[in-house]
Scaffold this motif. Structure first.
Motif, PDB file in Angstrom:
ATOM      1  N   HIS A   1      41.585  43.592  36.034  1.00  0.00           N
ATOM      2  CA  HIS A   1      40.770  44.779  36.278  1.00  0.00           C
ATOM      3  C   HIS A   1      41.342  46.002  35.567  1.00  0.00           C
ATOM      4  O   HIS A   1      40.601  46.795  34.975  1.00  0.00           O
ATOM      5  CB  HIS A   1      40.692  45.030  37.789  1.00  0.00           C
ATOM      6  N   LEU A   2      42.656  46.141  35.603  1.00  0.00           N
ATOM      7  CA  LEU A   2      43.303  47.271  34.932  1.00  0.00           C
ATOM      8  C   LEU A   2      43.148  47.190  33.421  1.00  0.00           C
ATOM      9  O   LEU A   2      43.018  48.209  32.739  1.00  0.00           O
ATOM     10  CB  LEU A   2      44.787  47.317  35.308  1.00  0.00           C
ATOM     11  N   ILE A   3      43.162  45.980  32.895  1.00  0.00           N
ATOM     12  CA  ILE A   3      42.970  45.803  31.458  1.00  0.00           C
ATOM     13  C   ILE A   3      41.545  46.198  31.060  1.00  0.00           C
ATOM     14  O   ILE A   3      41.330  46.883  30.050  1.00  0.00           O
ATOM     15  CB  ILE A   3      43.258  44.345  31.052  1.00  0.00           C
ATOM     16  N   MET A   4      40.569  45.797  31.874  1.00  0.00           N
ATOM     17  CA  MET A   4      39.169  45.993  31.516  1.00  0.00           C
ATOM     18  C   MET A   4      38.686  47.417  31.767  1.00  0.00           C
ATOM     19  O   MET A   4      37.853  47.939  31.019  1.00  0.00           O
ATOM     20  CB  MET A   4      38.293  45.005  32.294  1.00  0.00           C
ATOM     21  N   ASP A   5      39.167  48.071  32.816  1.00  0.00           N
ATOM     22  CA  ASP A   5      38.697  49.420  33.170  1.00  0.00           C
ATOM     23  C   ASP A   5      39.544  50.460  32.437  1.00  0.00           C
ATOM     24  O   ASP A   5      40.616  50.841  32.893  1.00  0.00           O
ATOM     25  CB  ASP A   5      38.778  49.625  34.673  1.00  0.00           C
ATOM     26  N   GLU A   6      39.047  50.948  31.329  1.00  0.00           N
ATOM     27  CA  GLU A   6      39.823  51.861  30.491  1.00  0.00           C
ATOM     28  C   GLU A   6      39.882  53.276  31.050  1.00  0.00           C
ATOM     29  O   GLU A   6      40.547  54.138  30.475  1.00  0.00           O
ATOM     30  CB  GLU A   6      39.248  51.862  29.074  1.00  0.00           C
ATOM     31  N   LEU A   7      39.215  53.512  32.166  1.00  0.00           N
ATOM     32  CA  LEU A   7      39.291  54.829  32.808  1.00  0.00           C
ATOM     33  C   LEU A   7      40.487  54.932  33.753  1.00  0.00           C
ATOM     34  O   LEU A   7      40.834  56.030  34.196  1.00  0.00           O
ATOM     35  CB  LEU A   7      38.003  55.118  33.585  1.00  0.00           C
ATOM     36  N   LEU A   8      41.099  53.805  34.054  1.00  0.00           N
ATOM     37  CA  LEU A   8      42.235  53.800  34.972  1.00  0.00           C
ATOM     38  C   LEU A   8      43.541  53.985  34.213  1.00  0.00           C
ATOM     39  O   LEU A   8      43.845  53.249  33.275  1.00  0.00           O
ATOM     40  CB  LEU A   8      42.281  52.484  35.761  1.00  0.00           C
TER      41      LEU A   8
ATOM     42  N   SER B   1      37.727  52.283  42.350  1.00  0.00           N
ATOM     43  CA  SER B   1      37.189  51.873  41.055  1.00  0.00           C
ATOM     44  C   SER B   1      36.255  50.675  41.164  1.00  0.00           C
ATOM     45  O   SER B   1      35.765  50.170  40.157  1.00  0.00           O
ATOM     46  CB  SER B   1      38.331  51.532  40.092  1.00  0.00           C
ATOM     47  N   GLY B   2      36.020  50.219  42.397  1.00  0.00           N
ATOM     48  CA  GLY B   2      35.098  49.113  42.594  1.00  0.00           C
ATOM     49  C   GLY B   2      35.725  47.743  42.725  1.00  0.00           C
ATOM     50  O   GLY B   2      35.015  46.752  42.864  1.00  0.00           O
ATOM     51  N   PHE B   3      37.047  47.666  42.709  1.00  0.00           N
ATOM     52  CA  PHE B   3      37.704  46.368  42.836  1.00  0.00           C
ATOM     53  C   PHE B   3      37.532  45.836  44.259  1.00  0.00           C
ATOM     54  O   PHE B   3      37.661  46.579  45.233  1.00  0.00           O
ATOM     55  CB  PHE B   3      39.189  46.476  42.508  1.00  0.00           C
TER      56      PHE B   3
END
Length: 241
Positions: A137-144, A210-212
């Motif tokens: 999730h951290l890899i895919m969500d570039e806003l985090l 973040s929706g996780f």
């Protein structure tokens, strides 16, 4: 301290000099950076750092100093083209041999996994599958970016944590461990009693925001699944080529 801080500073300098640096740098950290907390949850926005709480031993400060120094080294690195995430992780639970879960289950099987000390201290944990999913999730969500708590959303008191593990194994017997016993045992194991005495009441505020969604948000169900997999692996025995 140096084994964490110095390599982190070195990596920061190396990334800064690369022509094509990586887009993301995930650095380990620890949820122990937060204070000993029986009264409130600790998220990234409102969590309070430890080290000065009056009801915690002074020797607990070292692990907090390590965590803070490690994190400061990470964020002090100048990497304008690389997104940086520091994960404050709780204990990762897996049925693998030698894991923290394997050690705790060994105590259950020996009838030694009763309440530890007062039993009021909170335990933060995360299932291994959710840990891996968090990294994806951290890899895919570039806003985090910045600090992320990587822990299941429902920490629970040690008394309930150990009770759920005993129930998952199918036993009611568990001798309690007093604080003086823990001090002796952890000294012999060359570790710190802080690992089981400190109340880590950490929640993943930013991940949830973040929706996780966690597959294993509650410990009793996670303990049942982990015990089942532990039994399956030990029933099969060692694999041969």
């Amino acid at each position: 301290m140096e084994s964490r801080v110095q390599p982190t500073l070195l990596l920061g300098r190396a990334l800064n000099q690369l022509t094509n640096p990586p887009r993301l740098w995930i650095n380990a950290s620890t949820a122990t950076i937060y204070r000993h907390s029986l009264d409130k949850d600790m998220d990234e926005a409102t969590g309070e750092f430890g080290g000065q709480e009056p009801d915690a031993p002074a020797k607990w400060r070292f692990s907090i100093e390590v965590a803070r120094s490690w994190q400061e080294a990470f964020f002090s690195s100048v990497t304008p083209r690389t997104r940086k995430v520091a994960i404050r992780s709780a204990m990762v639970m897996s049925p693998d041999r030698g894991s923290i879960f394997d050690i705790l289950l060994r105590l259950v099987r020996l009838g030694l996994a009763g309440t530890i000390a007062s039993g009021r201290q909170f335990v933060s944990w995360i299932h291994e599958a959710d840990f891996a999913r968090c990294i994806d999730h951290l890899i895919m969500d570039e806003l985090l970016d910045g600090v992320i708590n990587v822990t299941a959303p429902n920490p629970l008191p040690n008394r309930e944590f150990m009770g759920a593990l005993r129930h998952a194994w199918g036993t009611r017997v568990g001798l309690p461990a007093r604080q003086w016993m823990l001090e002796i045992g952890t000294f012999l194991l060359r570790t710190e009693a802080e690992l089981v005495l400190k109340s880590r009441r950490v929640i993943p505020g930013r991940l949830l925001g973040s929706g996780f969604r966690f597959h294993s948000p509650e410990w009793p169900a996670a303990a049942e699944e982990l015990v089942e997999r532990w039994r399956e692996s030990h029933t099969r025995g060692p694999q041969t080529a």
